[in-house]
Design an enzyme around this catalytic site. Structure first.
Site, PDB file in Angstrom:
ATOM      1  N   SER A 136       0.413   8.682   1.204  1.00 13.67           N
ATOM      2  CA  SER A 136       0.911   9.632   2.207  1.00 13.67           C
ATOM      3  C   SER A 136      -0.086  10.769   2.452  1.00 13.67           C
ATOM      4  O   SER A 136      -0.304  11.162   3.597  1.00 13.67           O
ATOM      5  CB  SER A 136       2.284  10.192   1.812  1.00 13.67           C
ATOM      6  OG  SER A 136       2.150  11.158   0.814  1.00 13.67           O
ATOM      7  N   SER A 137      -0.716  11.277   1.395  1.00 14.52           N
ATOM      8  CA  SER A 137      -1.641  12.401   1.634  1.00 14.52           C
ATOM      9  C   SER A 137      -2.851  11.944   2.433  1.00 14.52           C
ATOM     10  O   SER A 137      -3.313  12.661   3.329  1.00 14.52           O
ATOM     11  CB  SER A 137      -2.043  13.101   0.338  1.00 14.52           C
ATOM     12  OG  SER A 137      -2.282  12.186  -0.675  1.00 14.52           O
ATOM     13  N   PRO A 153       7.177   8.320   1.624  1.00 14.09           N
ATOM     14  CA  PRO A 153       7.517   9.256   0.559  1.00 14.09           C
ATOM     15  C   PRO A 153       6.237   9.829  -0.053  1.00 14.09           C
ATOM     16  O   PRO A 153       5.257   9.090  -0.218  1.00 14.09           O
ATOM     17  CB  PRO A 153       8.295   8.409  -0.449  1.00 14.09           C
ATOM     18  CG  PRO A 153       8.010   6.992  -0.113  1.00 14.09           C
ATOM     19  CD  PRO A 153       7.584   6.939   1.324  1.00 14.09           C
ATOM     20  N   ASP A 207      -7.617   5.182  -0.392  1.00 13.14           N
ATOM     21  CA  ASP A 207      -6.506   5.570   0.488  1.00 13.14           C
ATOM     22  C   ASP A 207      -6.999   6.041   1.855  1.00 13.14           C
ATOM     23  O   ASP A 207      -6.442   5.655   2.888  1.00 13.14           O
ATOM     24  CB  ASP A 207      -5.687   6.700  -0.156  1.00 13.14           C
ATOM     25  CG  ASP A 207      -4.924   6.232  -1.379  1.00 13.14           C
ATOM     26  OD1 ASP A 207      -5.243   5.151  -1.895  1.00 13.14           O
ATOM     27  OD2 ASP A 207      -4.011   6.956  -1.812  1.00 13.14           O
ATOM     28  N   ALA A 213      -2.900   9.517   4.647  1.00 10.46           N
ATOM     29  CA  ALA A 213      -2.471   9.305   6.038  1.00 10.46           C
ATOM     30  C   ALA A 213      -2.388  10.648   6.764  1.00 10.46           C
ATOM     31  O   ALA A 213      -2.753  10.755   7.942  1.00 10.46           O
ATOM     32  CB  ALA A 213      -1.123   8.585   6.068  1.00 10.46           C
ATOM     33  N   ALA A 244       4.081   8.925  -4.109  1.00  4.67           N
ATOM     34  CA  ALA A 244       4.728   7.675  -4.503  1.00  4.67           C
ATOM     35  C   ALA A 244       3.743   6.520  -4.587  1.00  4.67           C
ATOM     36  O   ALA A 244       4.147   5.380  -4.806  1.00  4.67           O
ATOM     37  CB  ALA A 244       5.838   7.346  -3.510  1.00  4.67           C
ATOM     38  N   GLY A 245       2.459   6.782  -4.361  1.00  2.05           N
ATOM     39  CA  GLY A 245       1.454   5.716  -4.445  1.00  2.05           C
ATOM     40  C   GLY A 245       1.302   4.939  -3.155  1.00  2.05           C
ATOM     41  O   GLY A 245       0.710   3.868  -3.138  1.00  2.05           O
ATOM     42  N   LEU A 246       1.835   5.494  -2.046  1.00  2.39           N
ATOM     43  CA  LEU A 246       1.749   4.776  -0.770  1.00  2.39           C
ATOM     44  C   LEU A 246       0.753   5.439   0.189  1.00  2.39           C
ATOM     45  O   LEU A 246       0.747   5.139   1.389  1.00  2.39           O
ATOM     46  CB  LEU A 246       3.141   4.676  -0.121  1.00  2.39           C
ATOM     47  CG  LEU A 246       4.186   3.913  -0.949  1.00  2.39           C
ATOM     48  CD1 LEU A 246       5.545   3.954  -0.275  1.00  2.39           C
ATOM     49  CD2 LEU A 246       3.767   2.463  -1.175  1.00  2.39           C
TER      50      LEU A 246
HETATM   51  O1  PMV Z   1      -2.521   8.002  -5.009  1.00  2.00           O
HETATM   52  P1  PMV Z   1      -2.110   6.633  -5.418  1.00  2.00           P
HETATM   53  O2  PMV Z   1      -0.924   6.604  -6.280  1.00  2.00           O
HETATM   54  O3  PMV Z   1      -2.043   5.684  -4.282  1.00  2.00           O
HETATM   55  O4  PMV Z   1      -3.277   6.079  -6.392  1.00  2.00           O
HETATM   56  C1  PMV Z   1      -4.490   5.743  -5.902  1.00  2.00           C
HETATM   57  C2  PMV Z   1      -5.134   4.741  -6.766  1.00  2.00           C
HETATM   58  C3  PMV Z   1      -5.990   5.240  -7.909  1.00  2.00           C
HETATM   59  O5  PMV Z   1      -6.924   4.186  -8.146  1.00  2.00           O
HETATM   60  C4  PMV Z   1      -5.151   5.457  -9.154  1.00  2.00           C
HETATM   61  C5  PMV Z   1      -6.735   6.525  -7.611  1.00  2.00           C
HETATM   62  C6  PMV Z   1      -7.803   6.383  -6.537  1.00  2.00           C
HETATM   63  O6  PMV Z   1      -8.135   7.416  -5.956  1.00  2.00           O
HETATM   64  O7  PMV Z   1      -8.330   5.276  -6.332  1.00  2.00           O
END
Ligand code: PMV
Length: 318
Positions: A105-106, A98, A150, A108, A101-103
């Site tokens: 995705s962008s 999703p 990420d 990846a 959503a903090g997983l």
């Molecule tokens: O994009 P998210 O929701 O996975 O957040 C990443 C984690 C943060 O520490 C809030 C931002 C970052 O770039 O590290």
């Protein structure tokens, strides 16, 4: 056609604090995004599939449908296409993650696109180059508000400790249940909000970030020993600190408390930027079923996952 895929990620500990240089610990998960590219003389076409068409709008004149999730993915792909000066190309994006959503995705999507497009142009980039370039591009699209967490996890997979440096951690997989609130969030605005709070209360927020960084470091040996009771306790402490910096929400808290209560979780916390998105919980002795039920009953969408999955890989090369 050249296709590459990359995993989503879960931040186990350390989100937000990592933006200011404290340690975070994250793992790649088994949901992936993939990007396929092929020649398409005369233009650039970007197609998205499976992106959970949430929040769409329609242009009544052209009949064209715009999805905010798809538009989100297209912004990242455009940045990669520009970087590689790519023309006459068709890019197809698929994702089981999703968006917003903090997983991850962008990340990846960016990492898969960097590998697929560079291979399509005949170059073979090292993982380090893919990670560095993907981080730069993601950060540009997010106006400078991103840590390499990420993009590094999408590239290298496994588990990583991220602070000023990125270090792989040789850790066994951790079984988790993720609860998605169904509320998309903006990482950029959550990070901006926290950084503004830090400017107003530097001595308070610095202390909180330091405590969060210590949690990430304490968690590593516990992960190695699969000490779920103490890991759960650290998750609960980390959740409280994330609440303190203002990235909680009613929906997230309901899922966290349902997990710890009826769900029997060893611990639960927000994962990612907060304000919406997802939480994670470590299943208790009764296993993941009661936990998934508790999350569902509290209005969330649960799924089980395991950290430590494979990073970016080439799926197909014609
Ligand atoms: O994009 P998210 O929701 O996975 O957040 C990443 C984690 C943060 O520490 C809030 C931002 C970052 O770039 O590290």
């Amino acid at each position: 056609m050249t296709t590459a895929s990359a995993p989503g990620k879960i931040i186990l500990f350390g989100e937000h604090a990592v933006v200011s240089g404290a340690a975070a610990l994250g793992g790649a998960i088994d949901l992936r995004a993939s990007v396929s590219v092929q020649d398409r003389p005369g233009g650039i076409v970007i197609t998205t599939e499976d992106l959970m068409l949430k929040g769409f709008s329609i242009d009544l004149q052209s009949g064209q449908l715009f999805s905010s999730q798809a538009a989100h993915a297209v912004r990242y792909i455009s940045a990669v296409l520009q970087e590689f000066d790519a023309h006459d190309i068709e890019v197809r994006i698929k994702s089981s993650l999703p968006a917003s959503a903090g997983l991850g995705s962008s990340a990846a999507i960016v990492v898969s696109a960097v590998m697929a497009i560079s291979r399509h142009q005949g170059s073979s980039l090292s993982l380090k180059k893919i990670a560095d370039l993907s981080f730069r591009l993601e950060r540009e699209v997010q106006d400078g508000l991103a840590s390499p967490t990420d993009t590094a996890l999408a590239t290298y997979g496994g588990h990583l400790r991220i602070s000023r440096e990125i270090s792989p951690c040789n850790l066994p997989p951790l079984e988790l249940v993720v609860g998605y609130t169904g509320v998309p969030h903006s990482t950029r605005s959550e990070v901006e909000k926290v950084q503004k709070l830090k400017k107003r209360y530097p001595e308070l927020i610095d202390g909180i970030f330091q405590a969060i960084g210590s949690i990430s470091d304490r968690a590593q040996p516990l992960m190695a020993d699969q000490n779920k009771a103490e890991l759960g306790e650290l998750m609960n402490i980390n959740h409280g600190l994330l609440e303190a910096i203002g990235v909680g929400s009613r929906e997230l808290c309901e899922l966290v408390y349902a997990s710890r209560g009826a769900g029997g979780a060893m611990g639960a916390k927000i994962t990612g930027a907060g304000g919406g998105g997802c939480m994670i919980a470590i299943p208790g002795p009764a296993g993941k079923e009661p936990l998934m039920t508790a999350i569902r009953q509290a209005g969330g969408r649960p799924f089980a996952t395991k950290t430590g999955q494979e990073g970016v890989r080439l799926e197909r090369e014609a």
